[in-house]
Design a protein around this motif. Sequence first.
Motif, PDB file in Angstrom:
ATOM      1  N   UNK A  43      48.264  -7.774  81.685  1.00  0.00           N
ATOM      2  CA  UNK A  43      49.625  -8.100  82.119  1.00  0.00           C
ATOM      3  C   UNK A  43      50.678  -7.527  81.179  1.00  0.00           C
ATOM      4  N   UNK A  44      50.541  -6.259  80.840  1.00  0.00           N
ATOM      5  CA  UNK A  44      51.434  -5.615  79.882  1.00  0.00           C
ATOM      6  C   UNK A  44      52.800  -5.371  80.518  1.00  0.00           C
ATOM      7  N   UNK A  45      53.808  -6.028  79.984  1.00  0.00           N
ATOM      8  CA  UNK A  45      55.158  -5.987  80.550  1.00  0.00           C
ATOM      9  C   UNK A  45      55.880  -4.659  80.304  1.00  0.00           C
ATOM     10  N   UNK A  46      55.293  -3.779  79.509  1.00  0.00           N
ATOM     11  CA  UNK A  46      55.933  -2.487  79.245  1.00  0.00           C
ATOM     12  C   UNK A  46      55.807  -1.516  80.411  1.00  0.00           C
ATOM     13  N   UNK A  47      54.954  -1.826  81.371  1.00  0.00           N
ATOM     14  CA  UNK A  47      54.685  -0.901  82.469  1.00  0.00           C
ATOM     15  C   UNK A  47      55.160  -1.496  83.791  1.00  0.00           C
ATOM     16  N   UNK A  48      55.568  -0.627  84.726  1.00  0.00           N
ATOM     17  CA  UNK A  48      56.007  -1.124  86.035  1.00  0.00           C
ATOM     18  C   UNK A  48      54.920  -1.969  86.694  1.00  0.00           C
ATOM     19  N   UNK A  49      55.306  -3.134  87.177  1.00  0.00           N
ATOM     20  CA  UNK A  49      54.380  -4.006  87.874  1.00  0.00           C
ATOM     21  C   UNK A  49      53.564  -4.907  86.982  1.00  0.00           C
ATOM     22  N   UNK A  50      53.750  -4.805  85.652  1.00  0.00           N
ATOM     23  CA  UNK A  50      52.966  -5.597  84.702  1.00  0.00           C
ATOM     24  C   UNK A  50      51.494  -5.572  85.094  1.00  0.00           C
ATOM     25  N   UNK A  51      50.847  -4.427  84.964  1.00  0.00           N
ATOM     26  CA  UNK A  51      49.462  -4.274  85.446  1.00  0.00           C
ATOM     27  C   UNK A  51      48.533  -5.350  84.907  1.00  0.00           C
ATOM     28  N   UNK A  52      47.545  -5.707  85.731  1.00  0.00           N
ATOM     29  CA  UNK A  52      46.573  -6.729  85.348  1.00  0.00           C
ATOM     30  C   UNK A  52      45.719  -6.259  84.179  1.00  0.00           C
ATOM     31  N   UNK A  53      45.358  -4.968  84.173  1.00  0.00           N
ATOM     32  CA  UNK A  53      44.525  -4.403  83.109  1.00  0.00           C
ATOM     33  C   UNK A  53      45.074  -3.018  82.756  1.00  0.00           C
TER      34      UNK A  53
END
Length: 144
Positions: A43-53
């Motif tokens: 859930x990295x908030x630095x990337x669009x969509x806060x990817x799950x992994x």
Amino acid sequence: MSGERYARSTRSYTMSRIRGKDTGIEVMVRRYLFARGLRFRKNDRRYPGHPDVVLPKWHAIVFVNGCFWHMHEGCAKHSMPKSHVEFWSAKLLRNRERDREQHRALREAGWRVIDVWECELGRDTRDERLERLYREITESGPTA
């Protein structure tokens, strides 16, 4: 109850319990990847969509999607609700369009984007899908 499956209060309670992250299917995917030796951010908030992994070493991003919420086309788990059709149509279409934009932005930034769908993680297909996910992530080798 005019053809509804659940009483309004039951449905409201059920919907309120649905969470945006750390869902059962997300945890299942992360446990599998970790057990296979892959290390990642969640859930990295630095990337669009806060990817799950997010797997920086492999330059890969994984989204674990619920079939209903992300309108998985052709899937039995996705059906448009019969009540409040305008609301749900607009909401789910916004979700799908947002997903497409986020995927496009990530690909333009050089990331490989992999979607895993809830229906692919059913008992009968889970092992094959998780193994295929591992191969999709590792097939091109780690980046420098």
